[in-house]
Write a protein that holds these residues in place. Structure first.
Motif, short mmCIF file in Angstrom:
data_model
loop_
_atom_site.label_atom_id
_atom_site.label_comp_id
_atom_site.label_asym_id
_atom_site.label_seq_id
_atom_site.Cartn_x
_atom_site.Cartn_y
_atom_site.Cartn_z
N ALA A 28 -5.05 7.50 -3.07
CA ALA A 28 -5.14 7.43 -1.61
C ALA A 28 -5.23 8.87 -1.10
O ALA A 28 -4.58 9.77 -1.64
CB ALA A 28 -3.92 6.74 -1.03
N TYR B 123 -1.83 1.08 -6.71
CA TYR B 123 -2.91 1.05 -5.73
C TYR B 123 -4.00 2.08 -5.97
O TYR B 123 -4.97 2.15 -5.22
CB TYR B 123 -2.34 1.25 -4.32
N GLN C 47 0.83 -1.19 0.00
CA GLN C 47 0.00 0.00 0.00
C GLN C 47 0.87 1.25 0.00
O GLN C 47 2.08 1.16 0.16
CB GLN C 47 -0.93 0.02 1.22
#
Length: 122
Positions: free
Chosen positions: A108, A105, A1
């Motif tokens: 975020a 990913y 992550q």
């Protein structure tokens, strides 16, 4: 992550200097605004310095003229150069990014590092 990892904290005498670093990892494509916050014991977390993706900066009044925030977009790293340190600068310093885009990913938001302790002795 996606992660932010701070380094560079420590113990320094008043008037001394420290340089904090915060590196982002996780197949980073881009980072928007990056911030340094700090939190002293018994106090609320406060915003110390901000830098945009274009390099514009802003500082808390308490650190203006003493601290300098900078970033290296190629290294996905933000720095905080702290000069003329005072005992009241003692705190845990946190790195924050408002938005990170990762090729692996995705997006975020509001990402925080684990913090690094800065202690200034008088």
């Amino acid at each position: 992550q996606v992660q932010l990892v701070e380094s560079g904290g420590g113990l320094v005498q008043a008037g001394g200097s420290l340089r904090l670093s915060c590196a982002a990892s996780g197949s980073i494509f881009s980072i928007n605004v990056m911030n340094w916050y700090r939190q002293a014991p018994g106090k609320q977390r406060e915003l110390v310095a901000t830098i945009t993706s274009g390099g514009s900066t802003n500082y808390a009044d308490s650190v203006k003229g003493r601290f300098t925030i900078s970033r290296d977009n190629a290294k996905n790293t933000v720095y905080l150069q702290m000069n003329s340190l005072k005992p009241e600068d003692t705190a845990v310093y946190y790195c924050n990014a408002d938005r990170i885009v990762s090729s692996l990913y995705g997006r975020a938001f509001d990402i925080w590092g684990q913090g690094t302790q800065v202690t200034v002795s008088s």
